[in-house]
Write a protein that holds these residues in place. Structure first.
Motif, short mmCIF file in Angstrom:
data_model
loop_
_atom_site.label_atom_id
_atom_site.label_comp_id
_atom_site.label_asym_id
_atom_site.label_seq_id
_atom_site.Cartn_x
_atom_site.Cartn_y
_atom_site.Cartn_z
N GLY A 197 0.83 -1.20 0.00
CA GLY A 197 0.00 0.00 0.00
C GLY A 197 0.87 1.25 0.00
O GLY A 197 2.10 1.17 0.03
N GLN A 198 0.21 2.39 0.00
CA GLN A 198 0.92 3.67 -0.08
C GLN A 198 1.39 4.15 1.30
O GLN A 198 2.20 5.07 1.39
CB GLN A 198 0.03 4.73 -0.72
N GLY A 199 0.87 3.54 2.34
CA GLY A 199 1.28 3.90 3.70
C GLY A 199 0.33 4.89 4.35
O GLY A 199 -0.34 5.68 3.67
N THR A 200 0.28 4.85 5.67
CA THR A 200 -0.50 5.79 6.44
C THR A 200 0.35 6.25 7.63
O THR A 200 1.00 5.43 8.28
CB THR A 200 -1.85 5.18 6.90
N GLN A 201 0.34 7.55 7.88
CA GLN A 201 1.20 8.13 8.92
C GLN A 201 0.57 7.94 10.30
O GLN A 201 -0.61 8.26 10.51
CB GLN A 201 1.43 9.60 8.66
N VAL A 202 1.37 7.46 11.22
CA VAL A 202 0.98 7.39 12.63
C VAL A 202 1.97 8.23 13.42
O VAL A 202 3.18 8.02 13.33
CB VAL A 202 0.98 5.94 13.14
#
Length: 123
Positions: free
Chosen positions: A114-119
């Motif tokens: 996936g493109q990634g999600t910021q945490v």
């Protein structure tokens, strides 16, 4: 290959919780084991958790054991990562990925990302 889209990231205080989701396209989702990885600035991509095709077996990185839970719903083509007791060192971009192999901890065996999600976890 499958197309993967993560969601659920955000800003949370230390000790808080977040639930990440990863939606997969295509009809072959259940034929893949799924993993979550993360990458912080200046650091290498790190294994977080993985789950077998059926969901019967789960695997975790050492720092995530007891705090994170990976699960999947093959009817919804979705894999989840429930993150509790978050720490500032959990701050990273989180990626989900799919693999046809059993080498769940090795990012090189995953062929869809996936493109990634910021945490971001604030102290």
């Amino acid at each position: 290959q499958v197309q993967l889209v993560e969601s659920g990231g955000g800003l949370v205080q230390a000790g808080g919780s977040l639930r990440l989701s990863c939606a997969a396209s295509g009809r072959t989702f259940s034929s893949y084991a799924m993993g979550w990885f993360r990458q912080a600035p200046g650091k290498e991509r790190e294994f977080v958790a993985a789950i077998s095709k059926s969901g019967g077996r789960t695997y975790y990185g050492d720092s995530e054991k007891g705090r994170f839970t990976i699960s999947r719903d093959n009817a919804k083509n979705t894999v989840y990562l429930q993150m509790n007791s978050l720490k500032p060192e959990d701050t990273a971009v989180y990626y989900c990925a799919a693999t046809n192999t059993i080498f769940y901890r090795d990012s090189r065996t995953y062929d869809s990302w996936g493109q990634g999600t910021q945490v971001t976890v604030s102290s």
